[in-house]
Motif scaffolding. Structure first.
Motif, PDB file in Angstrom:
ATOM      1  N   LEU A  17      -4.852   3.705  -1.066  1.00  0.00           N
ATOM      2  CA  LEU A  17      -6.115   3.017  -0.773  1.00  0.00           C
ATOM      3  C   LEU A  17      -6.814   3.737   0.369  1.00  0.00           C
ATOM      4  O   LEU A  17      -6.289   3.793   1.483  1.00  0.00           O
ATOM      5  N   ARG A  18      -7.973   4.301   0.065  1.00  0.00           N
ATOM      6  CA  ARG A  18      -8.773   4.904   1.130  1.00  0.00           C
ATOM      7  C   ARG A  18      -9.460   3.777   1.889  1.00  0.00           C
ATOM      8  O   ARG A  18      -9.927   2.797   1.294  1.00  0.00           O
ATOM      9  N   HIS A  19      -9.521   3.892   3.208  1.00  0.00           N
ATOM     10  CA  HIS A  19     -10.150   2.840   4.008  1.00  0.00           C
ATOM     11  C   HIS A  19     -11.566   2.566   3.526  1.00  0.00           C
ATOM     12  O   HIS A  19     -12.221   3.420   2.926  1.00  0.00           O
ATOM     13  N   PRO A  57       2.044  -4.447  -3.217  1.00  0.00           N
ATOM     14  CA  PRO A  57       3.152  -3.623  -2.718  1.00  0.00           C
ATOM     15  C   PRO A  57       4.294  -4.432  -2.126  1.00  0.00           C
ATOM     16  O   PRO A  57       4.125  -5.582  -1.729  1.00  0.00           O
ATOM     17  N   ASP A  58       5.442  -3.767  -2.057  1.00  0.00           N
ATOM     18  CA  ASP A  58       6.598  -4.308  -1.336  1.00  0.00           C
ATOM     19  C   ASP A  58       6.497  -3.966   0.145  1.00  0.00           C
ATOM     20  O   ASP A  58       7.074  -4.644   0.988  1.00  0.00           O
ATOM     21  N   CYS A  62       0.149   2.084   6.957  1.00  0.00           N
ATOM     22  CA  CYS A  62      -1.270   2.116   7.287  1.00  0.00           C
ATOM     23  C   CYS A  62      -1.517   3.009   8.492  1.00  0.00           C
ATOM     24  O   CYS A  62      -0.773   2.961   9.477  1.00  0.00           O
ATOM     25  N   SER A  63      -2.580   3.774   8.417  1.00  0.00           N
ATOM     26  CA  SER A  63      -3.033   4.568   9.558  1.00  0.00           C
ATOM     27  C   SER A  63      -3.328   3.633  10.729  1.00  0.00           C
ATOM     28  O   SER A  63      -3.694   2.476  10.545  1.00  0.00           O
ATOM     29  N   LEU A 115      -0.235   3.042   0.574  1.00  0.00           N
ATOM     30  CA  LEU A 115      -0.679   3.880   1.690  1.00  0.00           C
ATOM     31  C   LEU A 115      -2.140   3.576   1.956  1.00  0.00           C
ATOM     32  O   LEU A 115      -2.962   3.638   1.033  1.00  0.00           O
ATOM     33  N   VAL A 116      -2.487   3.249   3.188  1.00  0.00           N
ATOM     34  CA  VAL A 116      -3.879   3.033   3.576  1.00  0.00           C
ATOM     35  C   VAL A 116      -4.231   4.121   4.580  1.00  0.00           C
ATOM     36  O   VAL A 116      -3.619   4.201   5.645  1.00  0.00           O
ATOM     37  N   GLY A 117      -5.183   4.954   4.220  1.00  0.00           N
ATOM     38  CA  GLY A 117      -5.497   6.077   5.092  1.00  0.00           C
ATOM     39  C   GLY A 117      -6.856   6.674   4.822  1.00  0.00           C
ATOM     40  O   GLY A 117      -7.810   5.967   4.493  1.00  0.00           O
TER      41      GLY A 117
END
Length: 189
Positions: A17-19, A57-58, A62-63, A115-117
């Motif tokens: 996931l892009r912010h 998600p489990d 995150c950034s 992943l969030v970034g």
């Protein structure tokens, strides 16, 4: 080997996931930039889209950047019980090697990882890991991976440390958008 090849180990999903859209206030350093009004609408829409696609998600990684943290908070608020989240400074301004290093550390117990970034790292990661894609998913990511974009990669493996370039199948790409009028239409493309 792709996720379709029937490799050993359980089916795993990496959700990228892009912010959401960020603001550019004068005098604010990049790491501390907040979400823009559109980002405040789109982040919850991303959370709803993930729930509707049964891609919760489990664990989330995150950034530490404010815009990524806020995207995570707003997206996960759309779910009944959000999973644990780990904020990792290495995800800020990360390239593919940095991102893979972080992913490879994840416990094998986690089957779906979020992943969030940021771009360009996230887009490059998706393209690096995807050995193949369903429908036009690869072309869509190659063309543009805008703010709030979601990509889901699937693969079979005994643990995250085994995830390698070309090993995954890109199964879904979406760019959820929130409505300016406040309705929860999702605005998926």
């Amino acid at each position: 080997m792709s996720a379709r090849a029937g490799a050993a180990g359980p089916l795993r999903r990496l959700v990228v996931l892009r912010h959401a859209k960020s603001g550019w206030p004068e005098g604010v350093e990049d790491h501390r930039r907040p979400l823009a009004p559109r980002g405040l609408r789109d982040a919850p829409a991303a959370g709803r889209a993930l729930a509707e696609a049964d891609c919760l998600p489990d664990l989330a990684l995150c950034s530490t950047a404010v815009r990524a943290r806020r995207t995570w908070e707003l997206a996960s608020a759309e779910w009944g019980t959000p999973p644990p989240v780990r904020y990792d400074r290495r995800l800020y301004a990360a390239d593919v090697t940095d991102l893979l290093d972080v992913v490879h550390e994840v416990s094998a117990e986690v089957e779906t990882l979020l992943l969030v970034g940021h771009n360009p790292g996230l887009e490059e990661l998706v393209l690096e890991l995807a050995g193949d894609g369903l429908d036009d998913t690869l072309e869509r990511v190659r063309t543009k991976f805008p703010t709030s974009a979601i990509a889901v990669l699937t693969w079979h493996g005994t643990g995250w440390s085994a995830l390698a370039p070309g090993a995954a199948l890109l199964t879904w790409v979406a760019v959820p958008r929130g409505s300016k009028n406040g309705s929860k239409d999702g605005g998926k493309k």
